[in-house]
Motif scaffolding. Structure first.
Motif, PDB file in Angstrom:
ATOM      1  N   ARG A 139       0.819  -1.215   0.000  1.00  0.00           N
ATOM      2  CA  ARG A 139       0.000   0.000   0.000  1.00  0.00           C
ATOM      3  C   ARG A 139       0.852   1.264   0.000  1.00  0.00           C
ATOM      4  N   THR A 140       1.976   1.250   0.728  1.00  0.00           N
ATOM      5  CA  THR A 140       2.804   2.466   0.862  1.00  0.00           C
ATOM      6  C   THR A 140       4.283   2.120   0.639  1.00  0.00           C
ATOM      7  N   THR A 187       0.574  -0.702  10.123  1.00  0.00           N
ATOM      8  CA  THR A 187      -0.381   0.393   9.875  1.00  0.00           C
ATOM      9  C   THR A 187       0.230   1.527   9.059  1.00  0.00           C
ATOM     10  N   GLY A 188       1.417   1.319   8.486  1.00  0.00           N
ATOM     11  CA  GLY A 188       2.007   2.361   7.647  1.00  0.00           C
ATOM     12  C   GLY A 188       2.728   3.438   8.416  1.00  0.00           C
ATOM     13  N   GLY A 189       3.149   3.155   9.636  1.00  0.00           N
ATOM     14  CA  GLY A 189       3.912   4.123  10.415  1.00  0.00           C
ATOM     15  C   GLY A 189       5.403   4.011  10.137  1.00  0.00           C
ATOM     16  N   GLU A 220      -6.306  -0.887  16.636  1.00  0.00           N
ATOM     17  CA  GLU A 220      -7.647  -0.291  16.684  1.00  0.00           C
ATOM     18  C   GLU A 220      -7.860   0.468  17.990  1.00  0.00           C
ATOM     19  N   ARG A 221      -7.435  -0.121  19.115  1.00  0.00           N
ATOM     20  CA  ARG A 221      -7.672   0.502  20.414  1.00  0.00           C
ATOM     21  C   ARG A 221      -6.879   1.803  20.565  1.00  0.00           C
ATOM     22  N   LEU A 222      -5.651   1.844  20.038  1.00  0.00           N
ATOM     23  CA  LEU A 222      -4.822   3.049  20.130  1.00  0.00           C
ATOM     24  C   LEU A 222      -5.105   4.044  19.010  1.00  0.00           C
ATOM     25  N   GLN A 223      -5.987   3.660  18.090  1.00  0.00           N
ATOM     26  CA  GLN A 223      -6.367   4.529  16.967  1.00  0.00           C
ATOM     27  C   GLN A 223      -5.131   4.971  16.172  1.00  0.00           C
ATOM     28  N   LEU A 224      -4.330   3.967  15.787  1.00  0.00           N
ATOM     29  CA  LEU A 224      -3.118   4.244  15.023  1.00  0.00           C
ATOM     30  C   LEU A 224      -3.467   4.575  13.573  1.00  0.00           C
ATOM     31  N   GLU A 225      -2.722   5.507  13.005  1.00  0.00           N
ATOM     32  CA  GLU A 225      -2.998   5.987  11.653  1.00  0.00           C
ATOM     33  C   GLU A 225      -1.747   5.866  10.787  1.00  0.00           C
ATOM     34  N   PRO A 226      -1.923   5.709   9.463  1.00  0.00           N
ATOM     35  CA  PRO A 226      -0.761   5.695   8.564  1.00  0.00           C
ATOM     36  C   PRO A 226       0.044   6.985   8.693  1.00  0.00           C
ATOM     37  N   GLY A 227       1.352   6.851   8.644  1.00  0.00           N
ATOM     38  CA  GLY A 227       2.216   8.021   8.702  1.00  0.00           C
ATOM     39  C   GLY A 227       2.642   8.420  10.098  1.00  0.00           C
ATOM     40  N   MET A 228       2.079   7.813  11.130  1.00  0.00           N
ATOM     41  CA  MET A 228       2.510   8.120  12.493  1.00  0.00           C
ATOM     42  C   MET A 228       3.956   7.673  12.705  1.00  0.00           C
ATOM     43  N   ALA A 229       4.676   8.426  13.529  1.00  0.00           N
ATOM     44  CA  ALA A 229       6.057   8.077  13.881  1.00  0.00           C
ATOM     45  C   ALA A 229       6.053   7.417  15.254  1.00  0.00           C
ATOM     46  N   HIS A 230       6.581   6.195  15.322  1.00  0.00           N
ATOM     47  CA  HIS A 230       6.592   5.401  16.546  1.00  0.00           C
ATOM     48  C   HIS A 230       8.041   5.234  17.017  1.00  0.00           C
ATOM     49  N   ALA A 231       8.263   5.282  18.320  1.00  0.00           N
ATOM     50  CA  ALA A 231       9.617   5.078  18.863  1.00  0.00           C
ATOM     51  C   ALA A 231       9.638   3.836  19.720  1.00  0.00           C
ATOM     52  N   THR A 232      10.641   2.973  19.504  1.00  0.00           N
ATOM     53  CA  THR A 232      10.823   1.792  20.333  1.00  0.00           C
ATOM     54  C   THR A 232      12.083   1.965  21.180  1.00  0.00           C
ATOM     55  N   VAL A 233      11.939   1.789  22.493  1.00  0.00           N
ATOM     56  CA  VAL A 233      13.050   1.998  23.423  1.00  0.00           C
ATOM     57  C   VAL A 233      13.312   0.763  24.273  1.00  0.00           C
TER      58      VAL A 233
END
Length: 603
Positions: free
Chosen positions: A14-15, A207-209, A176-189
């Motif tokens: 998709r992306t 989800t395209g993040g 779904e519960r966190l309402q994640l959207e395409p293009g969001m920037a996520h950090a893993t620590v």
């Protein structure tokens, strides 16, 4: 899309040109992530990877870490994450228990892996190999996706087996519960060796993040973490409360808050702290997230609303279950407790994992038939956690019904530490308690025996370092002639909980600070450890320091000297005498600019 990697493949379609990964200035698009993962997966297939085969991941945080993880899944195999900070003895057990014959790593880590696992060096792999899709590898939804080792009460860690269908169910539900959207920037620590980070890693890529992999040094330094958030917008952050609180010490909380979603998990969050976080970043939605590794990362979520809840524990509720997840609060006879009463949290539904690797008796004990399901094959996991149902239908955490605890977000079976202490022939018995969020070991020594050397706390600590990860090392080891007993002859844990814990025994004689730098460092450590004196030759970790306390020390050192050290520096230079020359040298470099103004120096 029955398997985890299928979700990511679909998103890549998709992306393809969107950023998928970021690490220290490097970026990969979804198209390139797929190409590299396919190339490595094809090579792993030639080396024998396939369904129900375990492949080790022995990697520091990097782009290659995520590529390797995805490649293992694509090959049909399951990954076994192994933290590079784990002691060799623990790694050897994991490798043998999981049957790991191949481990993906980097050449700079050569020699640290147990001999049973053949190392495959990613920095020597030819990534230019064609990365076309693999086709059918035979992996199914019921095949193993990963094995994560958690602390075990019998003295050895236990491997939790999670299937593709479990983790796919979780990813869809939590996105779904966190309402994640395409293009969001996520950090893993978080380390891969615990499933805390899976709240971010897989939902981001499905989800395209864009998944920002935070380097170890950044994840442990307030200054470097804040610097990254200033340069890079981060929308979603999952982190352990004590980790975030330690990072926030010494400066404004808003500097370390994500823009849109803060997900807390791994331990309880106090309501008064949550109030401060909300005030610092009013536009950021704050979630609490709960779930044991055995039921795939998380099963309950709670979103902080306009009004903070009122709970007897003064901590955030765990929340309500994800879709297709059932939560039961049961009494010791397995009957539901009335609303408002405490009961064991038991979990049913599609997230319940396969069980423990090579531990059929324990699996049968903890993964039991679900008596409340119409499906005769349904199983329920008994967590050992206690909870109560609040008036709004949310679950509140009420502690444990056994001797398992949470330390800085890690699950720790106190019995594993006790078993390691008893391995010393001079130890009669040992009990470990969690007091004021710190592990304290009480050890009764044997009076007679063919012992040449006396039993000391420093010796016991050195023995533990060979077997246990740093987060499981007691902050204090108290030696007693004998442990107190109850009237029926059992060890009296209540009496031990009330004992005064004195300053820890030094391995060396006290040596006072000799320079201004040594005096400042000794003062910093003394205040953090609650000690009147810290000698220049004292190992601060033997005196009770731990990683989160060390993170606070980094802030104090920056304030005192204008230098940004990283946590590794403190572990490699654990005494004042070792650290002071490094700070003096870096301070000289920082003062070098012609302007004469002192600049901060980052190692």
């Amino acid at each position: 899309m029955n398997c985890l990697h299928h979700l990511i493949e679909a998103q890549s379609g998709r992306t393809p040109d969107a950023d998928a990964l970021a690490f220290e200035g490097e970026r990969l698009t979804y198209r390139e992530l797929e190409r590299r993962a396919n190339a490595l997966a094809r090579h792993l297939r030639r080396l024998g990877a396939g369904p129900e085969v375990c492949v080790g991941l022995y990697l520091e945080r990097s782009l290659e870490m995520v590529i390797a993880l995805l490649a293992v899944l694509k090959s049909g195999a399951a990954y076994v994450p192994m933290d590079v900070a784990f002691p060799r003895e623990r790694l050897a057990f994991m490798v043998c228990d999981a049957g790991v014959k191949l481990a993906l790593t980097h050449s700079r880590l050569a020699g640290k892996l147990p001999a049973q696992a053949r190392p495959f060096y990613l920095d020597e792999f030819d990534w230019s190999e064609a990365g076309t899709p693999l086709g059918d590898t035979g992996v199914k939804a019921e095949n193993l996706a990963y094995v994560i080792y958690t602390s075990g009460s019998t003295g050895q860690p236990k491997g939790v087996c999670i299937e593709h269908r479990n983790i796919v169910h979780y990813v869809r539900g939590v996105a779904e519960r966190l309402q994640l959207e395409p293009g969001m920037a996520h950090a893993t620590v978080s380390t891969l060796a615990a499933d805390l980070g899976n709240t971010v890693i897989f939902p981001a890529l499905a989800t395209g993040g864009c998944l920002h992999v935070m380097a170890q040094e950044r994840a442990e330094s307030r200054a470097l973490f804040a610097e990254y958030l200033r340069a890079n917008r981060i929308d979603v952050l999952k982190i352990v409360p004590s980790h975030l609180a330690a990072l926030q010490s010494g400066g404004p909380a808003e500097e370390l808050m994500p823009a849109r979603r803060l997900v807390l998990g791994g331990e309880a969050s106090r309501l008064e702290w949550i109030e401060r976080l909300r005030a610092a970043a009013p536009h950021c939605a704050i979630y609490n997230h709960y779930g044991p590794t055995e039921t795939t990362v998380g099963v309950l979520t709670y979103r902080v609303g306009a009004e903070l809840p009122r709970t007897p524990s003064l901590s955030l509720p765990l929340g309500k279950p994800l879709p297709d997840t059932q939560i039961y609060l049961l009494d010791p006879e397995g009957r539901p407790v009335p609303a408002g009463e405490k009961g064991e949290i038991c979990i049913g539904g599609r997230g319940v994992g396969r069980g423990y690797l090579n531990r059929p008796e324990l699996s049968t004990e903890r993964f039991v038939p679900d008596p409340f399901s119409a499906d005769p094959q349904a199983r329920m996991y008994r967590t050992g956690d206690l909870g109560r149902m609040l008036a709004e239908g949310d679950i509140e955490f009420c502690g444990r019904g056994d001797h398992q605890v949470k330390v800085h977000g890690y699950r720790v079976e106190l019995g594993e530490i006790e078993a390691a202490l008893r391995d010393d022939d001079r130890v009669q018995d040992a009990v470990v308690l969690l007091r004021d969020e710190q592990l304290v070991a009480f050890v009764g020594s044997k009076i007679t025996g063919p012992f040449v050397d006396p039993l000391t706390a420093p010796v016991l600590r050195e023995n533990l370092k060979k077997r246990l990860p740093q987060y499981m090392l007691p902050s204090a080891i108290v030696l007693l002639e004998k442990l107190p007993l109850t009237a029926n002859g059992k060890i009296d844990r209540h009496a031990l909980a009330g004992l005064q814990v004195e300053a820890q025994e030094r391995k060396t004689d006290y040596v006072a600070p000799r320079t201004e730098t040594e005096q400042s460092l000794a003062t910093i450590w003394g205040e953090l450890l609650g000690l009147d004196q810290v000698g220049v030759d004292d190992d601060v970790f033997d005196l009770g320091a731990h990683s989160l306390l060390a993170m606070k020390a980094l802030v104090r050192i920056r304030e005192a000297f204008g230098i940004n050290l990283v946590l590794r520096n403190l572990f490699e230079h654990p005494t004042v005498a070792q650290l002071a020359p490094m700070i003096d040298g870096l301070a000289s470099l920082a003062a070098a600019p012609a302007s004469g103004e002192r600049e901060e120096f980052v190692l």
